[in-house]
Each structure stands twice: as C-alpha cells, then as structure tokens.
Design an enzyme around this catalytic site. Structure first.
Site, PDB file in Angstrom:
ATOM      1  N   ASP A 173     -16.000  16.116  18.794  1.00 23.71           N
ATOM      2  CA  ASP A 173     -15.093  16.572  17.733  1.00 23.71           C
ATOM      3  C   ASP A 173     -14.855  18.060  17.960  1.00 23.71           C
ATOM      4  OD1 ASP A 173     -14.359  15.322  14.657  1.00 23.71           O
ATOM      5  OD2 ASP A 173     -14.189  17.498  14.904  1.00 23.71           O
ATOM      6  N   LYS A 192       0.869  -1.188   0.000  1.00 24.15           N
ATOM      7  CA  LYS A 192       0.000   0.000   0.000  1.00 24.15           C
ATOM      8  C   LYS A 192       0.905   1.238   0.000  1.00 24.15           C
ATOM      9  CE  LYS A 192      -2.356   1.433   3.743  1.00 24.15           C
ATOM     10  NZ  LYS A 192      -3.441   1.656   4.733  1.00 24.15           N
ATOM     11  N   GLN A 220     -12.165   7.423  10.783  1.00 27.09           N
ATOM     12  CA  GLN A 220     -11.802   6.427  11.796  1.00 27.09           C
ATOM     13  C   GLN A 220     -12.822   6.366  12.932  1.00 27.09           C
ATOM     14  OE1 GLN A 220      -9.674   4.097  11.612  1.00 27.09           O
ATOM     15  NE2 GLN A 220      -8.713   4.804   9.737  1.00 27.09           N
ATOM     16  N   ASP A 270      -0.300   8.416  20.723  1.00 24.74           N
ATOM     17  CA  ASP A 270      -0.448   8.996  22.065  1.00 24.74           C
ATOM     18  C   ASP A 270      -0.896  10.462  22.000  1.00 24.74           C
ATOM     19  OD1 ASP A 270       1.891   9.795  20.875  1.00 24.74           O
ATOM     20  OD2 ASP A 270       3.129   9.665  22.673  1.00 24.74           O
ATOM     21  N   ARG A 309     -10.034  -1.573   7.901  1.00 25.73           N
ATOM     22  CA  ARG A 309      -9.106  -2.493   8.581  1.00 25.73           C
ATOM     23  C   ARG A 309      -8.621  -1.911   9.905  1.00 25.73           C
ATOM     24  NH1 ARG A 309      -4.411   0.673   9.211  1.00 25.73           N
ATOM     25  NH2 ARG A 309      -2.862   0.259   7.618  1.00 25.73           N
TER      26      ARG A 309
HETATM   27  N1  LIG Z   1      -3.377   3.706  13.773  1.00 26.10           N
HETATM   28  C1  LIG Z   1      -3.812   3.397  12.578  1.00 26.10           C
HETATM   29  O1  LIG Z   1      -3.808   2.263  12.159  1.00 26.10           O
HETATM   30  C2  LIG Z   1      -4.394   4.451  11.713  1.00 26.10           C
HETATM   31  C3  LIG Z   1      -4.883   4.119  10.455  1.00 26.10           C
HETATM   32  C4  LIG Z   1      -5.464   5.118   9.692  1.00 26.10           C
HETATM   33  C5  LIG Z   1      -5.548   6.408  10.173  1.00 26.10           C
HETATM   34  N2  LIG Z   1      -5.020   6.681  11.385  1.00 26.10           N
HETATM   35  C6  LIG Z   1      -5.076   8.019  11.932  1.00 26.10           C
HETATM   36  O2  LIG Z   1      -6.395   8.275  12.373  1.00 26.10           O
HETATM   37  C7  LIG Z   1      -6.585   9.666  12.416  1.00 26.10           C
HETATM   38  C8  LIG Z   1      -7.915  10.057  11.843  1.00 26.10           C
HETATM   39  O3  LIG Z   1      -7.973   9.734  10.460  1.00 26.10           O
HETATM   40  P1  LIG Z   1      -9.325   9.954   9.658  1.00 26.10           P
HETATM   41  O4  LIG Z   1      -9.142   9.314   8.329  1.00 26.10           O
HETATM   42  O5  LIG Z   1     -10.463   9.548  10.518  1.00 26.10           O
HETATM   43  O6  LIG Z   1      -9.322  11.546   9.514  1.00 26.10           O
HETATM   44  P2  LIG Z   1     -10.600  12.506   9.238  1.00 26.10           P
HETATM   45  O7  LIG Z   1     -10.043  13.729   8.616  1.00 26.10           O
HETATM   46  O8  LIG Z   1     -11.651  11.762   8.536  1.00 26.10           O
HETATM   47  O9  LIG Z   1     -11.125  12.856  10.688  1.00 26.10           O
HETATM   48  C9  LIG Z   1     -10.367  13.571  11.605  1.00 26.10           C
HETATM   49  C10 LIG Z   1     -11.328  14.270  12.551  1.00 26.10           C
HETATM   50  O10 LIG Z   1     -10.608  14.712  13.681  1.00 26.10           O
HETATM   51  C11 LIG Z   1     -11.212  15.931  14.127  1.00 26.10           C
HETATM   52  N3  LIG Z   1     -10.283  16.537  15.073  1.00 26.10           N
HETATM   53  C12 LIG Z   1      -9.102  17.153  14.856  1.00 26.10           C
HETATM   54  N4  LIG Z   1      -8.510  17.450  16.037  1.00 26.10           N
HETATM   55  C13 LIG Z   1      -9.327  17.013  17.011  1.00 26.10           C
HETATM   56  C14 LIG Z   1      -9.277  17.028  18.424  1.00 26.10           C
HETATM   57  N5  LIG Z   1      -8.256  17.529  19.082  1.00 26.10           N
HETATM   58  N6  LIG Z   1     -10.319  16.496  19.101  1.00 26.10           N
HETATM   59  C15 LIG Z   1     -11.378  15.971  18.466  1.00 26.10           C
HETATM   60  N7  LIG Z   1     -11.482  15.939  17.136  1.00 26.10           N
HETATM   61  C16 LIG Z   1     -10.462  16.433  16.409  1.00 26.10           C
HETATM   62  C17 LIG Z   1     -11.489  16.669  12.829  1.00 26.10           C
HETATM   63  O11 LIG Z   1     -12.413  17.706  13.005  1.00 26.10           O
HETATM   64  C18 LIG Z   1     -12.030  15.504  11.976  1.00 26.10           C
HETATM   65  O12 LIG Z   1     -13.429  15.360  12.143  1.00 26.10           O
HETATM   66  C19 LIG Z   1      -5.391  10.269  11.688  1.00 26.10           C
HETATM   67  O13 LIG Z   1      -4.488  10.733  12.637  1.00 26.10           O
HETATM   68  C20 LIG Z   1      -4.802   9.101  10.948  1.00 26.10           C
HETATM   69  O14 LIG Z   1      -3.409   9.251  10.713  1.00 26.10           O
HETATM   70  C21 LIG Z   1      -4.473   5.747  12.175  1.00 26.10           C
END
Ligand SMILES: NC(=O)c1ccc[n+]([C@@H]2O[C@H](COP(=O)([O-])OP(=O)(O)OC[C@H]3O[C@@H](n4cnc5c(N)ncnc54)[C@H](O)[C@@H]3O)[C@@H](O)[C@H]2O)c1
Length: 325
Positions: A165, A73, A144, A233, A116
């Site tokens: 949010d 990926k 997520q 974290d 996933r």
């Molecule tokens: N650990 C993993 O396996 C994994 C996999 C994919 C994505 N991620 C991470 O998950 C996170 C979210 O990704 P996504 O695709 O859902 O993004 P997204 O843009 O769809 O959603 C992010 C949301 O976070 C909100 N936000 C920002 N700061 C905030 C805060 N302090 N408190 C509450 N809400 C807040 C935004 O308004 C938005 O609604 C990213 O950091 C991404 O890198 C982790």
C-alpha cells in the site's frame, strides 16, 4: 414483510446477519449462470459526479428472476474520503418485492459492496486461475484488499500473501489483521513490483482513475498467474496488459459504456464475460502457462444477489428496524 412497513438494516445489522463469503461466492456463481443464460435484467449504471474529478454516485438496478430479487443500489465513491477518515465507498440499497414492487428493505451497502466484489474475483479466478494457486499479491490494502483476499482464500489453498500500500501503516494493519483472520503468512512489501512478481494471484485495488498511473510494468506478472483488476486498468501499464492471454469481464455492455467514458483506452480485446465462462459457452484457462485477467466492473446483479440473502436471514434473526412506508 410487515403490512405497510419496510425493514431498515444499518451497517451493524448487515454485519450481524453474518453471511459468509463462501455463501456469497456460491450465490454469485448461480447469478452469473443466470446472466450467461440471458435471464438477468440490468441496464448500465447511470451516474452523477459531484465535485468532478474521480468522484461518482451511481444508480445500479437489477432484477434476477431465479433469485426472486429486484432492487437498486445508490452508491458513491469519493477518493478524497480516505484523507477525511471516511469510507471511499458508501450508499444504500433498496430491495423490492418481485410480486408487488413494494420496497421490502433499505440497507447500508458498504459491507455488501466489499463482499460481493471479492466474491466476483473468486468466481472469475475459479475459471481463470491455476487451482493450486497459493501466493497472492495485494496492491492496495483497503476494504477491497481485505474482501478479495478473503474470497480467494475460500477457493484456493493459499499460503503466502505479499501486501503493498502507498501508506505503509495501512499495509501493516492489513497484514496483522488478515494473517490472524485467515491464518496466512502476510508479508508487507515496500514496492509494488515485489507484490506482483512471483504471485500466482494478483489483486489491484487502489483508486479507479481515468488516467491510469500504470505502475505495473511488462514482465512483472508471472506466466501462469491470474490478476483481478478491481481498480480497472489504473494500476497496469498498457504493455503489461498486452501480455495477458485471456481477459474477461463481468459485463461487456457496461465495459463498452466505461470505454465511452474514457476508461480502458489501452486495454486489449476482451475475450469473454464471466457468465459465458460459468455456463461453459466459453472456455476458461487453457494451459498452466497462460496469464489471465478479470476486469470485473462491479454489477448491480452482484448486489441484488446478496440483498435477498441478507433480508431473509435478518428476518430469521429478528435484526433491523421496521419503518413506516
Ligand atoms: N470493480 C468493482 O467491482 C469495484 C467495487 C467496489 C470498489 N471498487 C474500487 O476498488 C477500489 C478500492 O476501494 P476500497 O473500498 O477498498 O477503498 P479503501 O479506501 O478502503 O482502500 C483504498 C486503499 O488504496 C490505497 N492506495 C491508494 N493508491 C494506491 C497505490 N497507488 N498503490 C497502493 N495502494 C494505494 C490507500 O492507501 C487505501 O489503503 C476503489 O477504486 C473502488 O472504486 C471496485
């Protein structure tokens, strides 16, 4: 596979395959068993960082012999995209034939990444959360937030959700969508504390930041609760992390790789890997009072578990576009 061709699956095609979250969770548990038995090949992800800051583009290869899956990926995460009205996460996945190495398919990876990651939370929660968990706090209501809640709803008898949010409109949209989709009571709360205190399951899914904003304070996570730190974290105060009795991750070598990159500076010792829990090499939750956490970093293995399922089902449903190699 058609001679000299490979299948392209757009985001729309991937969604039309209609793979269920339950199927993905089941397959991922098999993959974690394989990983726990040492049968998955998966080097840590190399990355580049256009524009600097918290932007990344990662290469994520994996080979899972038991699932006859091999591929990579190429995925980006650009926090500024939210302001641009673009997805935070985007990219493509290549699925290769394990016999010949030839590319079988290229597919959009946005949906896969969302699903996933939610499924990995559910697998971890199966081993680390109380089975009767019914109240969920979601902090950050994006992709997520949605997929993690959907996955937890497959495994637990969920009733109540508290959604927070920083953008209240997003939280409201989340509540309207998820309450009708999953038939749950979803309440929007106006501060993060109310999403954590009193929740059996907590998901933090905001932006991943090298310098955590550390909003969640000690004393917020209830005794007996489980938290999934999808955004590493970033959301947690070091003293709140220190309250956890058991912290697991999906891959220790990648966890150490991220530590070297400057993440997890104040996170306590990791207890074990998810693969060790699934194979029984390590015990999961030991008492109803433990506070447990999963820090799943997101593995190439997770994507390469879903990709062959999508490919095979797409062939059956005659979805996608054949391209010349
Ligand atoms: N650990 C993993 O396996 C994994 C996999 C994919 C994505 N991620 C991470 O998950 C996170 C979210 O990704 P996504 O695709 O859902 O993004 P997204 O843009 O769809 O959603 C992010 C949301 O976070 C909100 N936000 C920002 N700061 C905030 C805060 N302090 N408190 C509450 N809400 C807040 C935004 O308004 C938005 O609604 C990213 O950091 C991404 O890198 C982790």
């Amino acid at each position: 596979m058609k001679e000299n061709n490979f299948l392209y699956l757009s985001r729309k095609d991937v969604e039309a395959v209609d793979l269920s979250m339950a199927e993905i969770i089941e397959a991922l548990e098999v993959a974690f068993r394989e990983k726990g038995e040492g049968r998955v090949e998966m080097p840590p992800k190399p990355g580049i960082h256009p524009g600097g800051g918290d932007n990344f583009i990662h290469a994520m290869p994996a080979y899972i012999p038991a699932l006859e899956s091999a591929g990579i990926k190429w995925v980006s995460g650009f926090p500024g995209n939210t302001q641009r009205g673009l997805p935070y996460i985007s990219g493509l996945l290549i699925l290769n034939d394990v016999e010949t190495g030839l590319p079988l398919a290229v597919m959009d990876c946005g949906w896969i990444t969302g699903m996933r990651t939610g499924a990995a939370t559910a697998v971890a929660a199966k081993y680390l959360a109380r089975p009767e968990s019914s109240t969920v706090g979601i902090l950050a209501c994006g992709v997520q937030g949605r997929t993690n809640l959907t996955a937890l709803d497959v495994v637990f008898p969920l009733l109540h959700v508290r959604a927070f949010d920083i953008d209240t409109d997003r939280a409201q949209a989340f509540a309207a969508e998820m309450s009708s989709l999953l038939d749950l009571e979803v309440a929007v709360v106006d501060n993060p504390r109310d999403a954590v205190i009193g929740s059996d399951l907590v998901v933090t899914s905001g932006p991943i930041l090298k310098t955590p904003h550390a909003t969640i304070q000690p004393g917020w996570l209830d005794e007996g609760a489980f938290a999934s730190l999808v955004d590493f974290d970033s959301y947690w105060h070091p003293l709140a992390l220190a309250e956890a009795d058991r912290i697991c991750t999906d891959d220790l070598s990648q966890y150490r790789f991220y530590m070297n990159e400057g993440f997890f500076r104040d996170t306590p010792e990791i207890y074990g890997e998810l693969g060790e829990l699934v194979t029984g090499q390590k015990l999961g939750r030991q008492s109803p009072r433990e506070r447990t956490m999963a820090i799943n970093l997101g593995l190439a293995m997770d994507d390469m578990t879903v990709a062959p399922l999508l490919y095979r089902r797409a062939l059956q449903k005659d979805l996608g576009t054949w391209l010349l190699r």
